[in-house]
Every structure is written in structure tokens, then in C-alpha cells.
Motif scaffolding. Sequence first.
Motif, PDB file in Angstrom:
ATOM      1  N   VAL A   1       2.739   9.252   0.678  1.00  0.00           N
ATOM      2  CA  VAL A   1       3.049  10.453  -0.088  1.00  0.00           C
ATOM      3  C   VAL A   1       2.212  11.587   0.496  1.00  0.00           C
ATOM      4  CG1 VAL A   1       2.975  11.559  -2.348  1.00  0.00           C
ATOM      5  CG2 VAL A   1       3.503   9.112  -2.167  1.00  0.00           C
ATOM      6  N   ALA A   2       2.878  12.652   0.951  1.00  0.00           N
ATOM      7  CA  ALA A   2       2.174  13.801   1.531  1.00  0.00           C
ATOM      8  C   ALA A   2       1.807  14.775   0.418  1.00  0.00           C
ATOM      9  CB  ALA A   2       3.050  14.483   2.576  1.00  0.00           C
ATOM     10  N   TYR A   3       0.498  14.974   0.198  1.00  0.00           N
ATOM     11  CA  TYR A   3       0.072  15.815  -0.916  1.00  0.00           C
ATOM     12  C   TYR A   3       0.429  17.287  -0.720  1.00  0.00           C
ATOM     13  CZ  TYR A   3      -3.978  17.076   2.007  1.00  0.00           C
ATOM     14  OH  TYR A   3      -4.791  17.534   3.029  1.00  0.00           O
ATOM     15  N   ASP A   4       0.690  17.702   0.536  1.00  0.00           N
ATOM     16  CA  ASP A   4       1.080  19.090   0.776  1.00  0.00           C
ATOM     17  C   ASP A   4       2.595  19.277   0.715  1.00  0.00           C
ATOM     18  OD1 ASP A   4       1.214  17.524   3.048  1.00  0.00           O
ATOM     19  OD2 ASP A   4       0.232  18.956   4.377  1.00  0.00           O
ATOM     20  N   LYS A   5       3.305  18.194   0.384  1.00  0.00           N
ATOM     21  CA  LYS A   5       4.752  18.262   0.187  1.00  0.00           C
ATOM     22  C   LYS A   5       5.154  17.879  -1.238  1.00  0.00           C
ATOM     23  CE  LYS A   5       5.836  19.211   4.535  1.00  0.00           C
ATOM     24  NZ  LYS A   5       6.548  20.442   4.949  1.00  0.00           N
ATOM     25  N   VAL A   6       4.339  17.045  -1.862  1.00  0.00           N
ATOM     26  CA  VAL A   6       4.620  16.530  -3.209  1.00  0.00           C
ATOM     27  C   VAL A   6       3.399  16.776  -4.098  1.00  0.00           C
ATOM     28  CG1 VAL A   6       5.135  14.462  -4.569  1.00  0.00           C
ATOM     29  CG2 VAL A   6       6.150  14.740  -2.295  1.00  0.00           C
ATOM     30  N   ASN A   7       3.613  17.180  -5.322  1.00  0.00           N
ATOM     31  CA  ASN A   7       2.521  17.360  -6.279  1.00  0.00           C
ATOM     32  C   ASN A   7       2.074  15.985  -6.777  1.00  0.00           C
ATOM     33  OD1 ASN A   7       0.786  17.917  -8.387  1.00  0.00           O
ATOM     34  ND2 ASN A   7       2.062  19.533  -9.260  1.00  0.00           N
TER      35      ASN A   7
ATOM     36  N   ILE B   1       0.816  -1.211   0.000  1.00  0.00           N
ATOM     37  CA  ILE B   1       0.000   0.000   0.000  1.00  0.00           C
ATOM     38  C   ILE B   1       0.852   1.265   0.000  1.00  0.00           C
ATOM     39  CG2 ILE B   1      -1.780   1.299   1.249  1.00  0.00           C
ATOM     40  CD1 ILE B   1      -2.196  -1.580   2.721  1.00  0.00           C
ATOM     41  N   THR B   2       0.581   2.127  -0.977  1.00  0.00           N
ATOM     42  CA  THR B   2       1.085   3.498  -0.948  1.00  0.00           C
ATOM     43  C   THR B   2      -0.110   4.405  -0.688  1.00  0.00           C
ATOM     44  OG1 THR B   2       2.898   3.044  -2.481  1.00  0.00           O
ATOM     45  CG2 THR B   2       2.227   5.341  -2.239  1.00  0.00           C
ATOM     46  N   ALA B   3       0.001   5.243   0.333  1.00  0.00           N
ATOM     47  CA  ALA B   3      -1.121   6.074   0.759  1.00  0.00           C
ATOM     48  C   ALA B   3      -0.819   7.547   0.521  1.00  0.00           C
ATOM     49  CB  ALA B   3      -1.402   5.840   2.245  1.00  0.00           C
ATOM     50  N   ILE B   4      -1.831   8.289   0.099  1.00  0.00           N
ATOM     51  CA  ILE B   4      -1.717   9.733  -0.056  1.00  0.00           C
ATOM     52  C   ILE B   4      -2.534  10.403   1.047  1.00  0.00           C
ATOM     53  CG2 ILE B   4      -2.189  11.725  -1.535  1.00  0.00           C
ATOM     54  CD1 ILE B   4      -1.873   9.891  -3.952  1.00  0.00           C
ATOM     55  N   CYS B   5      -1.908  11.291   1.791  1.00  0.00           N
ATOM     56  CA  CYS B   5      -2.581  12.036   2.853  1.00  0.00           C
ATOM     57  C   CYS B   5      -1.795  13.311   3.107  1.00  0.00           C
ATOM     58  CB  CYS B   5      -2.690  11.196   4.127  1.00  0.00           C
ATOM     59  SG  CYS B   5      -1.099  10.802   4.886  1.00  0.00           S
ATOM     60  N   SER B   6      -2.224  14.113   4.077  1.00  0.00           N
ATOM     61  CA  SER B   6      -1.466  15.308   4.438  1.00  0.00           C
ATOM     62  C   SER B   6      -0.262  14.923   5.280  1.00  0.00           C
ATOM     63  CB  SER B   6      -2.357  16.277   5.222  1.00  0.00           C
ATOM     64  OG  SER B   6      -2.733  15.701   6.455  1.00  0.00           O
TER      65      SER B   6
END
Length: 316
Positions: free
Chosen positions: A196-202, A175-180
Motif C-alpha cells: 500500500v503506497a501511503y502517498d497514493k492511499v490514505n 505480508i502487507t507493506a506500507i511504503c512510498s
Amino acid sequence: MKAITKHIYGGPEVLGLEEIEQPILKKKHVLIKVKANSANPADWHILRGKPFFSRFTFGLFKPKNKVLGADFSGIVQEVGTDITNFKVGDRVFGEMLGEGAFAQYICAPEHVCGLMPEGTTYNDMACVPLAGLTAWQSLLTYGKLKKGETVLINGSSGGVGHFAVQIAKVYGAHITAICSNKNIDFVKSIGADKVVAYDKVNIHQHNGKYDLVLDTNGNLKFSDYKRMGKRGIMVGFTTMKHMFSVLINAGFSKFPLTQFTAKANYNDLNTLANLIEKGGIKPHIEKTYSYSQIPEAIKYIESMRTRGKVVMTWEK
């Protein structure tokens, strides 16, 4: 009995606590004394009558059903004719999308209910139905997730997302998860292998490759699905314009993208109950409100920043 009612479309301010008649028991239904509810984005969409086409189901000019609410847990008080799975005194949970669960008593069809596992609380199980079913059906029914596959879960810390991470882990996915950024530790603690932090990475430039891309937030573009996934599931949406853009593009492509609304059924609810009983998944409750604070709870989840679930309790 007390119920949270709406007579016009609008925000949480149009909700009121009202005395209404207790529902009459029907064939193939059970009468349930509600112990807890949980709030879902679907509740405020129905409350506001948005998107507009939903009014063809829930009432064109005003709500057909004046009681709001989908998720519930409680105790069976009476059973109708032709009931095979429940008896008086059973502890149950389930969901009635658009049918009015925010009340002291509800009359629910047998097939939208499941048995609560031993040792679970009403608050925990009220959190499970709509979000848990959506996560389960996204991954297994429509996503066809297999052991060893890779899955990207966008919106992984929310109501649906936090169940999806745990279910995917139980079924052996990577699992790869996208969140803040602030939710990274939480998402890792429930089973994510990578975050993957959406507020750090596009995320619209993220180049990871996955067997399945699940978007519970609704902000992935069609090009994101194609770039990152072999197949995709969309269960959330940010705006109608964005949702239609994704679906129209999918219609002109061979890329396998599915958009659906979860439907309650006895088998899936009891599968979730078994996973909870065995410790495979656990609801995370961020906030607890009383039934009189349900408008406040709906206002809170509209912010779309909830970690896990929000629950509302009735008198003991």
C-alpha cells in the motif's frame, strides 16, 4: 584513538572527530577494533537529547557519554575475565545504545555481541544489530507472530521495516507493506505480498484486516490499530504528542498494543546471524560513508526517507 564526540546536545553540527583514550578492558567485556558502524534514528534522538525525558538516562544537562553510536562490527582484540562466547580474533557485531560505538575501539559487554557468519562483510553486519533486533523482537518476542498469520508493516522500506518484511516472510506470514510509491518494487523484492503506497492511499482509511499491525514509522493512530489489527506493536514515533496519544488511548482499551525498545542479547543476535547465513534475510545498504563523514550520515537519516540502512566504515 579517534572517535566521534559530542559535548552538548544539538544536531549533527555539534559532532566532532576527536582523539580520546582507548577504553580499558573490563570484566565480562571484550575490546573490539571497530570496522564499521551503522546509523539509526536512535542516534539522532540521543544526539539532540529528545524526547526530553531521555536525558534522565543519557544526561540531564549535557551528554553523560561524549561518544555517539550504537551499532558496530569489528574484530575482538582482547577478552576480559569470565568470557565464554568469544576469543581474540573473532569477528563480531552488536550494539551499545547510548554507550558510544562510533570509535576506533570499543569495550563492549559480552552479551551485546554476536558472532559474524562466515562470508559476511563488516559493512553488512554493522547494519543488523539495532534494526534487526527491533524487527525480530517486534514480530516474534512481542508480536507472537505465527506461520500463516497476516501482518501489516508500516514503514516497510526503512531500516527496521526492511528487516521486518524479510523476517516475517521467513516465518511464513502473509505480508502487507506500507511504503512510498517509489519503494514499491523494493519492498516486493524482499518479500511483501501486497503493498500500500501511503502517498497514493490514505492509510488512516485503509480497511484491511490483519492479525498483527507493526508500526515502525510511528504515524498510525490508535484507531488505526483497532480498525485493522487484532494486536499491535509500536516501535517508532513521529512526535511525542502522537506517541502519548496512542499510548493513553491504549491504556483505556483492552486492545493489545505493545510499545518497547529492543534490547541486545547474544541469543537474538546469533539467531539473526543464522538467518543471514542461510540467506533468509539480507541487509540493504543505501549509502556508505567514511568515519569522518558520520555527522553527514546522521543528517541524512534524520530525513526519515532511508531505504534500508546507512553504513559508516573505519580504516581497513
